[in-house]
Design a protein around this motif. Structure first.
Motif, short mmCIF file in Angstrom:
data_model
loop_
_atom_site.label_atom_id
_atom_site.label_comp_id
_atom_site.label_asym_id
_atom_site.label_seq_id
_atom_site.Cartn_x
_atom_site.Cartn_y
_atom_site.Cartn_z
N ALA A 1 8.05 65.59 -44.21
CA ALA A 1 7.99 66.91 -44.84
C ALA A 1 9.06 67.07 -45.91
CB ALA A 1 8.13 68.00 -43.79
N LEU A 2 10.26 66.54 -45.64
CA LEU A 2 11.34 66.61 -46.63
C LEU A 2 10.96 65.84 -47.90
CD1 LEU A 2 14.22 67.31 -47.50
CD2 LEU A 2 15.00 65.28 -46.28
N LEU A 3 10.40 64.65 -47.74
CA LEU A 3 9.98 63.86 -48.90
C LEU A 3 8.91 64.60 -49.71
CD1 LEU A 3 9.92 60.41 -47.10
CD2 LEU A 3 11.27 60.93 -49.14
N MET A 4 7.97 65.22 -49.01
CA MET A 4 6.92 65.99 -49.68
C MET A 4 7.52 67.16 -50.46
SD MET A 4 3.83 68.15 -47.86
CE MET A 4 4.96 69.41 -47.20
N GLU A 5 8.38 67.95 -49.80
CA GLU A 5 8.95 69.13 -50.44
C GLU A 5 9.88 68.77 -51.60
OE1 GLU A 5 8.35 72.27 -50.21
OE2 GLU A 5 6.90 72.08 -48.60
N SER A 6 10.63 67.68 -51.44
CA SER A 6 11.54 67.27 -52.51
C SER A 6 10.77 66.86 -53.76
CB SER A 6 12.42 66.11 -52.02
OG SER A 6 13.27 65.66 -53.05
N GLY A 7 9.69 66.10 -53.57
CA GLY A 7 8.86 65.73 -54.71
C GLY A 7 8.23 66.93 -55.37
N TYR A 8 7.74 67.87 -54.55
CA TYR A 8 7.07 69.07 -55.09
C TYR A 8 8.06 69.94 -55.85
CZ TYR A 8 3.92 73.12 -55.07
OH TYR A 8 3.12 74.17 -55.44
N ALA A 9 9.26 70.15 -55.29
CA ALA A 9 10.26 70.97 -55.96
C ALA A 9 10.72 70.33 -57.26
CB ALA A 9 11.45 71.19 -55.03
N ASP A 10 10.73 69.01 -57.30
CA ASP A 10 11.15 68.27 -58.49
C ASP A 10 10.01 68.08 -59.48
OD1 ASP A 10 13.27 67.06 -59.83
OD2 ASP A 10 12.72 65.06 -59.15
N ARG A 11 8.83 68.64 -59.14
CA ARG A 11 7.63 68.52 -59.97
C ARG A 11 7.22 67.08 -60.19
NH1 ARG A 11 8.54 73.40 -64.45
NH2 ARG A 11 8.29 75.10 -62.95
N ASP A 12 7.57 66.24 -59.23
CA ASP A 12 7.06 64.87 -59.21
C ASP A 12 5.79 64.92 -58.37
OD1 ASP A 12 6.45 62.19 -58.81
OD2 ASP A 12 8.56 61.59 -58.73
N TYR A 13 4.68 65.27 -59.02
CA TYR A 13 3.47 65.59 -58.27
C TYR A 13 2.82 64.36 -57.64
CZ TYR A 13 4.01 70.21 -60.26
OH TYR A 13 4.50 71.44 -60.60
N LEU A 14 3.06 63.19 -58.19
CA LEU A 14 2.53 61.98 -57.56
C LEU A 14 3.23 61.75 -56.22
CD1 LEU A 14 0.69 59.54 -57.60
CD2 LEU A 14 2.44 58.32 -58.94
N GLU A 15 4.55 61.88 -56.21
CA GLU A 15 5.30 61.75 -54.95
C GLU A 15 4.86 62.83 -53.95
OE1 GLU A 15 8.29 60.07 -53.72
OE2 GLU A 15 7.88 58.46 -55.14
N ALA A 16 4.76 64.06 -54.43
CA ALA A 16 4.38 65.16 -53.54
C ALA A 16 2.99 64.92 -52.95
CB ALA A 16 4.41 66.48 -54.30
N TYR A 17 2.07 64.48 -53.79
CA TYR A 17 0.69 64.23 -53.34
C TYR A 17 0.67 63.12 -52.29
CZ TYR A 17 -4.30 63.10 -53.59
OH TYR A 17 -5.61 62.86 -53.27
N GLN A 18 1.40 62.05 -52.54
CA GLN A 18 1.40 60.91 -51.62
C GLN A 18 2.02 61.29 -50.27
OE1 GLN A 18 3.46 58.09 -54.12
NE2 GLN A 18 1.55 57.18 -54.86
N TRP A 19 3.14 62.03 -50.30
CA TRP A 19 3.79 62.38 -49.03
C TRP A 19 3.04 63.47 -48.29
CZ3 TRP A 19 6.50 59.00 -46.78
CH2 TRP A 19 7.29 58.12 -47.50
N ALA A 20 2.39 64.38 -49.02
CA ALA A 20 1.54 65.37 -48.34
C ALA A 20 0.37 64.68 -47.65
CB ALA A 20 1.03 66.41 -49.35
N THR A 21 -0.21 63.70 -48.32
CA THR A 21 -1.31 62.93 -47.73
C THR A 21 -0.83 62.20 -46.48
OG1 THR A 21 -2.35 62.65 -49.90
CG2 THR A 21 -3.00 61.11 -48.16
N GLU A 22 0.38 61.63 -46.55
CA GLU A 22 0.96 60.92 -45.41
C GLU A 22 1.20 61.88 -44.25
OE1 GLU A 22 1.80 57.55 -43.55
OE2 GLU A 22 1.65 57.45 -45.75
N PHE A 23 1.73 63.06 -44.56
CA PHE A 23 2.00 64.05 -43.52
C PHE A 23 0.71 64.43 -42.81
CE2 PHE A 23 2.60 68.17 -41.67
CZ PHE A 23 3.93 68.20 -41.25
#
Length: 287
Positions: free
Chosen positions: A77-99
């Motif tokens: 969840a931390l990896l997902m939120e950090s990517g999303y807050a940083d507007r790194d949407y590829l990271e956010a998408y990948q970690w949300a999918t993993e979660f």
């Protein structure tokens, strides 16, 4: 209403301690225990511990593929939120999918669906975004940002070319009692839908209202880009150029739209060096 969020302060620094120290004993997560977020803590707290990229590098070292326990859940969840807050949407998408793959029944899954859907939209994965928001709306009727989910699905439907479906979602958003205060989003959504239908004068009226009522709002940059696009198509390149001079793109999609409009507008006005610079930026940022 749709701003990025973060963990509460205690949970956040607990995770940082976890990243720095030895692994805690494995503990199966309680599916009823939601992820807690605190809007006000976002930039302030994360700024204290270096950058989002550093947080993700440290957290990813603690992630264990396929492991279902509380520590791995919080790290994911931390990896997902950090990517999303940083507007790194590829990271956010990948970690949300993993979660969602590891903790589908977890109390944080609605948030993960929301992050995945918005990130899919930003990455232009429109079908994936629509499917994600449809799941969120159908399976989690009590989700706190349900109105936002309708809004983002409407934006996806507009980009796919389904204005009827988009307007149905916008109407659902406005009918949602939890969507109070979302006039900014509604004005922008209706403007986009009317623009796609070819009704440029009415679309411009909605955008004028948006920018008059919310000059510094979350959607001001997007509203100005759409307003400049309409002015250009109506043959008013000088007006479009003036509007674009007020835009500061902050997302990849905004930058792409800005460079394209700025290049075409400058070309029509005979400002050829500016046009070349905009098209060069467009090519460099979208190889």
């Amino acid at each position: 209403a749709w701003q990025e969020t973060a963990f509460d302060t205690a949970r956040f620094f607990g995770l940082l301690a976890l990243l720095a120290g030895p692994s805690a004993a494995a503990q199966v997560p309680d599916v009823r225990d939601p992820v807690f977020f605190d809007n006000d803590a976002l930039g302030e707290e994360w700024a204290k511990i270096e950058s989002h990229q550093v947080v993700r590098r440290k957290a990813s070292a603690r992630f264990v593929p396929s492991l279902v326990n509380r520590e791995n859940r919080d790290v994911t969840a931390l990896l997902m939120e950090s990517g999303y807050a940083d507007r790194d949407y590829l990271e956010a998408y990948q970690w949300a999918t993993e979660f969602l793959a590891l903790f589908e029944a977890d109390g944080g899954s609605p948030r993960a669906l929301f992050v995945k859907g918005v990130s899919a939209f930003q990455l232009r994965l429109l079908e994936a975004g629509r499917e994600t928001f449809t799941t969120l709306i159908a399976d989690h009727p009590d989700y706190g940002e349900r109105g936002a989910a309708f809004f983002w699905r409407a934006m996806i439907e507009i980009d796919i070319g389904n204005p009827d479906a988009a307007e149905a979602d916008l109407a659902a958003m406005m009918a949602d009692p939890d969507a109070a205060g979302s006039r900014e989003d509604a004005l922008f959504g209706w403007a986009l839908s009317l623009e796609r239908r070819g009704n440029l004068p009415r679309a411009k009226n909605y955008l004028d209202s948006l920018l008059a009522e919310f000059p510094d709002g979350r959607l001001a940059a997007d509203g100005k880009l759409r307003s400049a696009s309409i002015a250009l198509r109506q043959g008013n390149a000088r007006s479009a150029y003036s509007i674009l001079g007020q835009v500061e793109p902050s997302t990849p999609s905004q930058r792409e739209e800005y460079d394209l409009l700025n290049g075409e507008t400058a070309f029509r006005l005979g400002e050829y060096p500016a046009a070349v610079e905009s098209f060069r930026s467009l090519a460099e940022n979208n190889p």
